[in-house]
Design a protein around this motif. Structure first.
Motif, PDB file in Angstrom:
ATOM      1  N   ILE A 429       0.838  -1.194   0.000  1.00  0.00           N
ATOM      2  CA  ILE A 429       0.000   0.000   0.000  1.00  0.00           C
ATOM      3  C   ILE A 429       0.879   1.252   0.000  1.00  0.00           C
ATOM      4  O   ILE A 429       1.924   1.294   0.645  1.00  0.00           O
ATOM      5  N   GLN A 430       0.445   2.264  -0.746  1.00  0.00           N
ATOM      6  CA  GLN A 430       1.221   3.504  -0.892  1.00  0.00           C
ATOM      7  C   GLN A 430       0.779   4.537   0.133  1.00  0.00           C
ATOM      8  O   GLN A 430       0.461   5.688  -0.182  1.00  0.00           O
ATOM      9  N   GLN A 431       0.779   4.177   1.363  1.00  0.00           N
ATOM     10  CA  GLN A 431       0.448   5.081   2.461  1.00  0.00           C
ATOM     11  C   GLN A 431       1.317   4.720   3.652  1.00  0.00           C
ATOM     12  O   GLN A 431       1.741   3.574   3.795  1.00  0.00           O
ATOM     13  N   GLY A 432       1.534   5.705   4.492  1.00  0.00           N
ATOM     14  CA  GLY A 432       2.263   5.427   5.714  1.00  0.00           C
ATOM     15  C   GLY A 432       1.290   5.035   6.816  1.00  0.00           C
ATOM     16  O   GLY A 432       0.609   5.910   7.367  1.00  0.00           O
ATOM     17  N   ILE A 433       1.203   3.755   7.133  1.00  0.00           N
ATOM     18  CA  ILE A 433       0.209   3.251   8.087  1.00  0.00           C
ATOM     19  C   ILE A 433       0.924   2.601   9.269  1.00  0.00           C
ATOM     20  O   ILE A 433       1.846   1.820   9.103  1.00  0.00           O
ATOM     21  N   PHE A 434       0.457   2.965  10.457  1.00  0.00           N
ATOM     22  CA  PHE A 434       0.949   2.306  11.675  1.00  0.00           C
ATOM     23  C   PHE A 434      -0.170   2.334  12.725  1.00  0.00           C
ATOM     24  O   PHE A 434      -1.164   3.059  12.577  1.00  0.00           O
ATOM     25  N   THR A 435      -0.003   1.545  13.775  1.00  0.00           N
ATOM     26  CA  THR A 435      -0.997   1.504  14.855  1.00  0.00           C
ATOM     27  C   THR A 435      -0.339   1.852  16.177  1.00  0.00           C
ATOM     28  O   THR A 435       0.843   1.626  16.393  1.00  0.00           O
ATOM     29  N   ILE A 436      -1.175   2.413  17.066  1.00  0.00           N
ATOM     30  CA  ILE A 436      -0.732   2.846  18.395  1.00  0.00           C
ATOM     31  C   ILE A 436      -1.498   2.039  19.428  1.00  0.00           C
ATOM     32  O   ILE A 436      -2.722   1.894  19.342  1.00  0.00           O
ATOM     33  N   SER A 437      -0.792   1.491  20.449  1.00  0.00           N
ATOM     34  CA  SER A 437      -1.452   0.733  21.512  1.00  0.00           C
ATOM     35  C   SER A 437      -0.642   0.829  22.781  1.00  0.00           C
ATOM     36  O   SER A 437       0.511   1.264  22.790  1.00  0.00           O
ATOM     37  N   GLY A 438      -1.263   0.353  23.894  1.00  0.00           N
ATOM     38  CA  GLY A 438      -0.568   0.275  25.165  1.00  0.00           C
ATOM     39  C   GLY A 438      -0.611   1.551  25.963  1.00  0.00           C
ATOM     40  O   GLY A 438      -1.022   2.605  25.489  1.00  0.00           O
ATOM     41  N   GLN A 439      -0.175   1.409  27.224  1.00  0.00           N
ATOM     42  CA  GLN A 439      -0.037   2.548  28.127  1.00  0.00           C
ATOM     43  C   GLN A 439       1.330   2.462  28.783  1.00  0.00           C
ATOM     44  O   GLN A 439       1.594   1.492  29.491  1.00  0.00           O
ATOM     45  N   PRO A 440       2.239   3.384  28.542  1.00  0.00           N
ATOM     46  CA  PRO A 440       2.060   4.565  27.677  1.00  0.00           C
ATOM     47  C   PRO A 440       2.011   4.153  26.209  1.00  0.00           C
ATOM     48  O   PRO A 440       2.524   3.102  25.825  1.00  0.00           O
ATOM     49  N   PRO A 441       1.397   4.990  25.363  1.00  0.00           N
ATOM     50  CA  PRO A 441       1.199   4.628  23.948  1.00  0.00           C
ATOM     51  C   PRO A 441       2.535   4.461  23.225  1.00  0.00           C
ATOM     52  O   PRO A 441       3.474   5.228  23.424  1.00  0.00           O
ATOM     53  N   ARG A 442       2.596   3.400  22.381  1.00  0.00           N
ATOM     54  CA  ARG A 442       3.763   3.144  21.548  1.00  0.00           C
ATOM     55  C   ARG A 442       3.306   2.674  20.170  1.00  0.00           C
ATOM     56  O   ARG A 442       2.215   2.136  20.004  1.00  0.00           O
ATOM     57  N   ASP A 444       3.244   0.148  17.189  1.00  0.00           N
ATOM     58  CA  ASP A 444       3.389  -1.299  17.119  1.00  0.00           C
ATOM     59  C   ASP A 444       4.429  -1.696  16.079  1.00  0.00           C
ATOM     60  O   ASP A 444       4.844  -0.891  15.223  1.00  0.00           O
ATOM     61  N   ASP A 445       4.834  -2.974  16.163  1.00  0.00           N
ATOM     62  CA  ASP A 445       5.890  -3.465  15.263  1.00  0.00           C
ATOM     63  C   ASP A 445       5.420  -3.579  13.824  1.00  0.00           C
ATOM     64  O   ASP A 445       6.239  -3.517  12.900  1.00  0.00           O
ATOM     65  N   GLU A 446       4.126  -3.801  13.623  1.00  0.00           N
ATOM     66  CA  GLU A 446       3.620  -3.945  12.257  1.00  0.00           C
ATOM     67  C   GLU A 446       3.236  -2.579  11.697  1.00  0.00           C
ATOM     68  O   GLU A 446       2.364  -1.902  12.248  1.00  0.00           O
ATOM     69  N   PHE A 447       3.849  -2.210  10.594  1.00  0.00           N
ATOM     70  CA  PHE A 447       3.504  -0.954   9.904  1.00  0.00           C
ATOM     71  C   PHE A 447       3.812  -1.134   8.421  1.00  0.00           C
ATOM     72  O   PHE A 447       4.469  -2.101   8.006  1.00  0.00           O
ATOM     73  N   SER A 448       3.330  -0.196   7.605  1.00  0.00           N
ATOM     74  CA  SER A 448       3.469  -0.342   6.147  1.00  0.00           C
ATOM     75  C   SER A 448       4.907  -0.063   5.709  1.00  0.00           C
ATOM     76  O   SER A 448       5.642   0.714   6.337  1.00  0.00           O
ATOM     77  N   GLY A 449       5.273  -0.684   4.594  1.00  0.00           N
ATOM     78  CA  GLY A 449       6.620  -0.470   4.047  1.00  0.00           C
ATOM     79  C   GLY A 449       6.800   0.950   3.522  1.00  0.00           C
ATOM     80  O   GLY A 449       7.920   1.492   3.520  1.00  0.00           O
ATOM     81  N   HIS A 450       5.698   1.545   3.044  1.00  0.00           N
ATOM     82  CA  HIS A 450       5.786   2.914   2.516  1.00  0.00           C
ATOM     83  C   HIS A 450       6.162   3.902   3.605  1.00  0.00           C
ATOM     84  O   HIS A 450       6.791   4.932   3.323  1.00  0.00           O
ATOM     85  N   LEU A 451       5.784   3.575   4.903  1.00  0.00           N
ATOM     86  CA  LEU A 451       6.121   4.482   5.991  1.00  0.00           C
ATOM     87  C   LEU A 451       7.630   4.564   6.160  1.00  0.00           C
ATOM     88  O   LEU A 451       8.176   5.647   6.446  1.00  0.00           O
ATOM     89  N   GLU A 452       8.316   3.448   5.986  1.00  0.00           N
ATOM     90  CA  GLU A 452       9.772   3.474   6.096  1.00  0.00           C
ATOM     91  C   GLU A 452      10.399   4.301   4.987  1.00  0.00           C
ATOM     92  O   GLU A 452      11.417   4.987   5.203  1.00  0.00           O
ATOM     93  N   SER A 453       9.830   4.255   3.779  1.00  0.00           N
ATOM     94  CA  SER A 453      10.378   5.071   2.676  1.00  0.00           C
ATOM     95  C   SER A 453      10.110   6.542   2.890  1.00  0.00           C
ATOM     96  O   SER A 453      10.866   7.401   2.402  1.00  0.00           O
ATOM     97  N   MET A 454       9.002   6.851   3.628  1.00  0.00           N
ATOM     98  CA  MET A 454       8.694   8.254   3.912  1.00  0.00           C
ATOM     99  C   MET A 454       9.637   8.822   4.965  1.00  0.00           C
ATOM    100  O   MET A 454      10.010   9.998   4.910  1.00  0.00           O
ATOM    101  N   PHE A 455      10.048   7.966   5.911  1.00  0.00           N
ATOM    102  CA  PHE A 455      10.922   8.432   6.990  1.00  0.00           C
ATOM    103  C   PHE A 455      12.103   7.487   7.131  1.00  0.00           C
ATOM    104  O   PHE A 455      12.225   6.754   8.126  1.00  0.00           O
ATOM    105  N   PRO A 456      12.947   7.464   6.153  1.00  0.00           N
ATOM    106  CA  PRO A 456      14.069   6.509   6.184  1.00  0.00           C
ATOM    107  C   PRO A 456      15.080   6.818   7.289  1.00  0.00           C
ATOM    108  O   PRO A 456      15.820   5.940   7.718  1.00  0.00           O
ATOM    109  N   GLU A 457      15.084   8.055   7.761  1.00  0.00           N
ATOM    110  CA  GLU A 457      16.096   8.436   8.715  1.00  0.00           C
ATOM    111  C   GLU A 457      15.669   8.169  10.162  1.00  0.00           C
ATOM    112  O   GLU A 457      16.455   8.404  11.079  1.00  0.00           O
ATOM    113  N   GLN A 458      14.444   7.672  10.399  1.00  0.00           N
ATOM    114  CA  GLN A 458      13.949   7.523  11.764  1.00  0.00           C
ATOM    115  C   GLN A 458      13.647   6.053  12.091  1.00  0.00           C
ATOM    116  O   GLN A 458      13.261   5.274  11.225  1.00  0.00           O
ATOM    117  N   THR A 459      13.802   5.743  13.408  1.00  0.00           N
ATOM    118  CA  THR A 459      13.345   4.447  13.920  1.00  0.00           C
ATOM    119  C   THR A 459      11.859   4.565  14.236  1.00  0.00           C
ATOM    120  O   THR A 459      11.423   5.546  14.854  1.00  0.00           O
TER     121      THR A 459
END
Length: 543
Positions: A429-442, A444-459
């Motif tokens: 998918i050509q979108q930056g998709i990720f999910t937030i869960s937990g307390q405190p919010p973090r 999640d490990d599963e996110f779209s590959g396009h998000l990494e291309s949008m922010f290659p410099e960040q963890t």
């Protein structure tokens, strides 16, 4: 009641001493079968007194049978003389072999030849008034009244079956008889108590209602047998002669009722047979009516109804069991074996009560023998049935475990397939998709590959979502603090909180990276709901 029982217990050592082998070995004359040496006259109206008795020998009948007249309202007069070989040796005991006669009166001639001394015994009189206080109907003839050549008279009348077996014996011989019979009675009562406790414990462990009904049935059957032999009147309700009069049909009706219900509950295949089930329910209802009617209708009628129903039950149950045996139903074989002894005993008991069979040791003991045999065999039948149920449950548990394992395997396979599908979607998918869960919010490990291309410099995985988004945004620190608070409030709470705070989530973010042109990112915030309508995760889409 308690004081009476304590007195009985205090008397036991004395009885045991008298019944010791040394005492029993004392010389005594053998029992004299009095019923073979007497004459009787039937008083059909039941109102004739001693002075009104006919003196003509032709009116008196010489007994040649067992003195079993069946059900009748007549009173019976007997006359006899003491046999010479028993006179003036020791105290004599006149023993009646049937313990449920209502009224027995012995007219003993007085030594001065002036009238008679009257002794009364029977179910109409309390135990405390007996000269010989045992479960037997027995009268004591002292030495002072043992007059040779003088005529003794007996008057007997009962609303039940008119059975009058009687023996004349010495004091020593009676205690020898009482000792041997008491061993049989103790063995019976002890075995029945063991059966009651055994099945009661099984009920408390298994919680199977059939065991509870069976405990009630054993109790009623035991009380019926004890009433028949005079044991209940002696040990349980000695001060209640009125209840003792109706105790036999009362407990006989309850026994028939509980036995019918027990068969419906314990033999599951009967539930599929409407006619058989209805007949057993009818028999149980009739048994209840017989029990209740004991307080309203004459005893003579209630005991006839109870005896007739017992004979009907003894014929009905074997027919049902034979039909079930034809269907190869395993529990029916054990039930048929147990009911065989009851059927035989009930038929013998009923035929003796109606006067078709003589009174002897076998017909008199039929109720006790049949009840003990049936209860013992039914206990084994229940144990076998419980073992079969346990095997069936174990087999079902194994099948359920295998089914659960197969379901878990299929579920794991489906989860793996869905996870693989989701990963394929996220990678393409050509979108930056990720999910937030937990307390405190973090994040999640599963996110779209396009998000990494949008922010290659960040963890990305495991980061604070506000920290991740604020790193390239021009929003102020206060605005991001507000967004963090909204995320914390919405996660793990009802979807209503997310809906009312939806406007506080930023829908656009201006991304500015040094050396690059400004970009406007569209942001969508969506709740991921659990089954209870709570927000489990927040899905964020950047494009």
């Amino acid at each position: 009641m308690i004081w009476h029982v304590l007195k009985k217990l205090a008397f036991l050592p004395f009885v045991w001493l008298l019944a010791s082998p040394a005492f029993l070995r004392a010389e005594s004359a053998p029992p004299f079968m009095l019923m073979d040496h007497l004459e009787y006259w039937e008083d059909k109206g039941g109102k004739v007194t001693l002075d009104e008795l006919p003196h003509d020998t032709n009116n008196w009948k010489v007994n040649t049978g067992s003195l079993n007249f069946g059900f009748t309202r007549s009173a019976f007069w007997f006359r006899f003389e003491l046999p010479p070989h028993l006179v003036n040796r020791e105290t004599l005991i006149l023993l009646f072999g049937y313990s449920i006669i209502d009224d027995v009166r012995l007219f003993m001639p007085n030594p001065d030849r002036a009238g008679y001394t009257v002794l009364k015994i029977g179910r109409n009189y309390p135990i405390a008034g007996r000269t010989v206080q045992t479960q037997d109907l027995a009268l004591e003839i002292p030495l002072s009244h043992q007059l040779p050549g003088r005529t003794f008279y007996l008057r007997m009348q009962t609303q039940g079956s008119a059975q009058f077996p009687m023996r004349l014996m010495t004091f020593h011989e009676y205690f020898r008889y009482a000792y041997s019979s008491s061993l049989v009675y103790r063995l019976f009562m002890g075995s029945m108590l063991i059966m009651i406790l055994y099945n009661l414990i099984f009920f408390l462990v298994t919680r199977l209602i059939s065991y509870l009904i069976y405990v009630v049935f054993i109790t009623c059957s035991t009380l019926f047998v004890m009433s028949t032999y005079g044991l209940a009147f002696l040990y349980i309700w000695p001060l209640a002669p009125e209840f003792n009069k109706i105790s036999i049909p009362f407990f006989l009706g309850l026994s028939n009722m509980t036995l019918s219900i027990f068969n419906v509950v314990s033999l599951r295949r009967i539930l599929r047979k409407k006619l058989t089930r209805n007949v057993l329910y009818f028999n149980a209802t009739f048994g209840l009516l017989v029990t209740l009617s004991c307080f309203t209708i004459p005893y003579a009628l209630s005991v006839r109804l109870a005896t007739a129903q017992t004979m009907f039950t003894a014929i009905l149950l074997p027919v049902i069991y034979v039909n079930l045996c034809r269907e190869k139903y395993r529990p029916a074989y054990f039930y048929l074996l147990s009911i065989g002894s009851l059927a035989l005993g009930a038929v013998v008991f009923g035929m003796k009560a109606f006067g078709f069979l003589p009174h002897n040791i076998w017909t008199e003991g039929s109720a006790m023998i049949a009840s003990a045999s049936q209860i013992t065999l039914l206990t084994f039948a229940l144990a076998d049935q419980y073992r079969a149920i346990q095997k069936q449950n174990e087999s079902m548990q194994k099948e359920m475990i295998e089914m659960q394992r197969e379901n878990i395997r299929l579920l794991d396979q489906k989860v793996a397939d869905k996870t693989r599908d989701v990963r394929v979607i996220l990678s393409s998918i050509q979108q930056g998709i990720f999910t937030i869960s937990g307390q405190p919010p973090r994040i999640d490990d599963e996110f779209s590959g396009h998000l990494e291309s949008m922010f290659p410099e960040q963890t990305i995985a495991g980061r604070d979502p506000v920290e991740f988004l604020s790193a390239f945004s021009q929003l102020s620190g206060d605005e991001w603090d507000q967004i963090r608070s909204v995320i914390v409030v919405c996660l793990e709470s009802h979807r209503f909180n997310f809906e009312i705070n939806d406007a506080l989530f930023p829908k656009q973010i201006i991304r500015q990276v040094q050396g690059q042109a400004k970009r406007i990112l569209q942001v969508e915030w969506s709740p991921v709901l659990w089954s209870d309508e709570s927000v489990g995760k927040i899905l964020v889409a950047l494009r």
